[in-house]
Design a protein around this motif. Structure first.
Motif, short mmCIF file in Angstrom:
data_model
loop_
_atom_site.label_atom_id
_atom_site.label_comp_id
_atom_site.label_asym_id
_atom_site.label_seq_id
_atom_site.Cartn_x
_atom_site.Cartn_y
_atom_site.Cartn_z
N SER A 144 0.82 -1.21 0.00
CA SER A 144 0.00 0.00 0.00
C SER A 144 0.86 1.27 0.00
O SER A 144 1.80 1.39 0.79
CB SER A 144 -0.90 -0.02 1.23
OG SER A 144 -1.31 1.30 1.53
N PRO A 145 0.56 2.23 -0.87
CA PRO A 145 1.33 3.49 -0.91
C PRO A 145 1.25 4.26 0.40
O PRO A 145 2.15 5.02 0.74
CB PRO A 145 0.67 4.29 -2.03
CG PRO A 145 -0.18 3.32 -2.78
CD PRO A 145 -0.51 2.20 -1.87
N THR A 146 0.15 4.03 1.14
CA THR A 146 0.00 4.73 2.42
C THR A 146 1.18 4.43 3.34
O THR A 146 1.65 5.31 4.07
CB THR A 146 -1.30 4.28 3.13
OG1 THR A 146 -2.15 3.68 2.17
CG2 THR A 146 -1.97 5.41 3.81
N TYR B 82 4.23 3.86 2.56
CA TYR B 82 5.39 4.66 2.17
C TYR B 82 5.22 6.11 2.62
O TYR B 82 6.17 6.76 3.03
CB TYR B 82 5.60 4.59 0.66
CG TYR B 82 6.14 3.26 0.21
CD1 TYR B 82 7.46 2.88 0.50
CD2 TYR B 82 5.35 2.36 -0.50
CE1 TYR B 82 7.97 1.66 0.09
CE2 TYR B 82 5.84 1.13 -0.90
CZ TYR B 82 7.15 0.79 -0.60
OH TYR B 82 7.64 -0.42 -1.00
N GLU B 83 3.96 6.59 2.52
CA GLU B 83 3.72 7.97 2.96
C GLU B 83 4.01 8.12 4.45
O GLU B 83 4.64 9.08 4.89
CB GLU B 83 2.26 8.37 2.66
CG GLU B 83 2.03 8.68 1.19
CD GLU B 83 0.57 8.58 0.79
OE1 GLU B 83 -0.30 8.73 1.67
OE2 GLU B 83 0.32 8.34 -0.40
N VAL B 84 3.54 7.14 5.23
CA VAL B 84 3.80 7.17 6.68
C VAL B 84 5.31 7.17 6.93
O VAL B 84 5.82 7.97 7.73
CB VAL B 84 3.13 5.96 7.37
CG1 VAL B 84 3.56 5.88 8.83
CG2 VAL B 84 1.62 6.07 7.26
N ALA C 285 7.66 8.20 5.03
CA ALA C 285 8.25 9.49 4.64
C ALA C 285 7.99 10.54 5.71
O ALA C 285 8.87 11.33 6.05
CB ALA C 285 7.67 9.93 3.30
N ILE C 286 6.75 10.52 6.27
CA ILE C 286 6.41 11.49 7.32
C ILE C 286 7.27 11.28 8.56
O ILE C 286 7.75 12.20 9.19
CB ILE C 286 4.90 11.40 7.68
CG1 ILE C 286 4.08 11.89 6.49
CG2 ILE C 286 4.58 12.20 8.94
CD1 ILE C 286 2.61 11.57 6.59
N THR D 106 13.16 2.48 5.03
CA THR D 106 11.90 2.24 4.32
C THR D 106 11.90 0.85 3.71
O THR D 106 10.92 0.11 3.79
CB THR D 106 11.73 3.29 3.20
OG1 THR D 106 11.97 4.57 3.75
CG2 THR D 106 10.34 3.22 2.61
#
Lengths: 293, 369
Positions: B263-265, B267-269, B271-272, B280
């Motif tokens: 899930s791309p989510t 990766y977003e988490v 990154a944040i 990662t």
């Protein structure tokens, strides 16, 4: 993060492409070498390997190797044999395997689960381990042809086709795909009085485009590219020999490198062209074997 | 078919006809089931049977049942210890190079006092103090083939699996023209391994091979030409590299499809949270690829055990048996030397190894929902 300047980003982009290109060269160079070499006379071909000329169509370029290769071996015959065996095997394979998968997924019958387990268990038998026992068997199998019963399958098309029609992977691919189709469609068709075969023909198969593409691509590659050991031991006559076995013609006494390269190019280019045209389907079909595992 | 049923049962048969369909079910599955039984399962059990006999392809003598003799002939293995040769004073005899000398192995294997070692030959030896320990086997070529096959598997799994993952990560970026590169990387997969093996014979050639020329040019002539396939030290390694090169694109695509299920989510988490690239990968990407990893591992291993075409085209098992493999030996004996029972015995042993691997797969994937 804010420190990334425009020049930095540009540099990184260039690096990325440089890496990608370098890796691409690693994968492409033998094939480029093959095609380029097929155009050169033997002496120049061997000399050119010491420089970048090996990858460039320079010097004495001609199609002479192709002419000579056709003189040396009945290439047309071998090609037709391979294409015939591939087409017949692949079409029978998708028909028979999809029919069985249909029975495994949608129908209830005694012994179904046991039968499916047995079919899938054969996934772990490498073909090479059964090649010799199978050779003993097929040399004595009967066949009912136009001239009555014959014994022995050696030196025929059928020996290259029939043992390869069903494989566990193809059945497995169809089973996985059918499981995801909406069952209501099948039940509705049955309730309306359609026979099982009508459901298979009119409802399930028209929805099976993706899995058909996968099965056809994987099976065709296998039949055209990988039929080597089996025909080597069961087909001794020229009339039925497939392309991979025909390579032996180029290794008598002195290897004719230019002609060999021409032959390799001839048998690889059709697949490469298919691949380049249908590359999305090719890659999707490999990917679909992995997702379910 | 309902006509044969008594009228009282006809109703229930009608009711279950929509769900139970024994005859049609078997009818649909039968062609596939029959073909797989005749052409895979039957020869498979036939191989078991043949491994217990002395069957040859053409033989004037009738086939006899020999029990496990073929297995004993293949698997017989022992370690013997040889003391150094000593003169009458008890001092060790040195040869002209100053090394200890040892009695010949055949003084043991042909000694009537040791009937258990009869017919065995030396596989390899090592020094242990003054003594030499010698591994002797009743079928040295088989053991070399087994060792080579395991070596091949051991090296190609990380090389091909890891290489494919690197390629997948490389190709999984959003860049213009990335499809072009993916197309190139995958290209060797659609070429026959027979064709590839022949091409690489040219690349590996000891005289004027492409690889020697490329290495020579890159090192400004410092790199001496190597006969890659002609030396026992480099032959198997060369075949490993070529095999990985050919199939790595296949597993790149499998890894890619695994990467795209993450899930791309996540990766977003990451990154944040300020995760580094390595973090990662370690905590988001790799856990998401677990099932794919098992699949890739198993597929490469199974294919690696079936190694045949490359050997047949490139080296025929040589030089000095350094590229013998189990499948090559099974075919060479069963077909080449017409020793069908011997070839079948190797096949059966190979099958057990593959079975062990796939049971390991079951074990590794057992907790999957």
């Amino acid at each position: 993060m804010a420190l990334v300047t425009k020049e930095n980003a540009g540099l990184r982009l260039v690096t990325r492409y440089a890496v990608l290109t370098l890796v691409a060269l690693v994968f492409a160079f033998p094939l480029v070498f093959m095609i380029i070499s097929s155009l050169k006379p033997d002496q120049q071909l061997l000399q050119d390997t010491s420089s970048l000329r090996a990858f460039l169509p320079v010097g004495d370029i001609s199609l002479d190797n192709y002419r000579a290769a056709f003189d040396r071996a009945p290439i047309g015959r071998f090609m037709l044999n391979s294409i015939f065996v591939t087409i017949v095997t692949v079409s029978m394979s998708v028909a028979i395997c999809s029919l069985a998968a249909f029975a495994f997924v949608y129908m209830k019958w005694s012994g179904r689960d046991a039968a499916l387990s047995i079919v899938l268990a054969t996934l772990i038998i490498p073909f090479e381990t059964i090649a010799v026992p199978l050779l003993l068997m097929v040399s004595r199998l009967p066949w009912i042809g136009v001239e009555g019963v014959e014994w022995g399958w050696l030196n025929t098309y059928r020996v290259q086709i029939v043992p390869w029609i069903v494989d566990a992977l193809t059945v497995f691919l169809f089973v996985q795909y059918f499981k995801d189709l909406p069952r209501e469609l099948i039940e509705a068709a049955r309730a309306e009085g359609a026979s099982w075969f009508q459901v298979y023909r009119r409802v399930v198969m028209p929805l099976s485009g993706p899995v058909l593409a996968t099965a056809v691509i994987l099976k065709s590659l296998k039949m055209y590219n990988e039929q080597y050991l089996w025909p080597l031991i069961v087909v001794q006559d020229e009339a039925h020999r497939p392309i991979m076995v025909g390579l032996g013609y180029f290794f008598q006494l002195n290897v004719a490198w230019g002609e060999l390269m021409a032959y390799l190019t001839l048998i690889s280019v059709p697949v490469l062209v298919f691949y380049l045209i249908l590359q999305r389907a090719f890659i999707a079909s490999i990917a679909s074997t992995g997702v379910k595992g | 078919m309902d006509r044969t049923l008594p009228a009282s049962q006809r109703g229930s048969a009608m009711a279950s006809r929509l769900t139970i369909s024994n005859r049609a079910g078997w009818g649909f599955a039968l062609p596939a089931f029959a073909l797989i039984t005749i052409f895979i399962i039957l020869p498979f059990f036939f191989a078991f049977y043949l491994s217990l006999t002395n069957q040859r392809l053409i033989s004037p003598n009738p086939t006899q049942f020999v029990g496990l003799e073929n297995y004993r002939d293949l698997l017989g293995l022992s370690v013997i210890t040889l003391g150094p040769e000593r003169d009458e004073n008890g001092a060790a005899v040195l040869n002209e190079l100053g090394d200890l000398t040892y009695p010949r192995v055949r003084t043991v294997t042909r000694n009537p006092d040791f009937p258990q070692y009869r017919g065995m030959r030396e596989w390899f030896r090592w020094r242990s103090g003054e003594n030499a320990r010698v591994v002797i086997a009743s079928d040295v070529v088989f053991w070399k083939a087994l060792a080579n096959t395991l070596t091949f598997v051991f090296f190609i799994v990380p090389l091909q699996g890891g290489g494919a993952l690197l390629l997948a990560l490389l190709i999984n970026q959003k860049l213009r023209g990335i499809n072009f590169f993916r197309t190139i990387y995958f290209m060797p997969v659609v070429i026959s391994i027979v064709v590839i093996s022949l091409l690489w014979r040219f690349i590996y050639d000891g005289g004027d091979g492409l690889l020697n020329n490329i290495l020579g040019a890159l090192s400004f002539g410092l790199f001496p030409p190597v006969d890659w396939l002609g030396q026992p030290e480099t032959a198997l390694g060369s075949i490993i590299v070529m095999s990985a090169w050919q199939a790595v694109g296949f597993h790149m695509v499998i890894w890619l499809s695994g990467l795209q299920t993450i899930s791309p989510t996540l990766y977003e988490v990451a990154a944040i949270e300020g995760a580094s690239k390595w973090q990662t990968f370690r905590y988001v990407t790799w856990p998401g690829l677990r099932n794919t990893a098992v699949l890739v591992l198993i597929v490469i291993t199974m294919q690696a055990f079936a190694l045949f075409a490359q050997i047949d085209v490139m080296t025929n098992g040589g030089p000095l048996d350094s590229t013998q493999t189990l499948v090559f030996q099974a075919v060479e004996r069963g077909y080449g030397k017409q020793d069908i029972s011997g070839g079948s015995t190797i096949s059966v042993l190979l099958f057990f190894i593959v079975l062990l691997i796939s049971l390991t797969q079951r074990y590794l994937t057992r907790d999957r929902s």
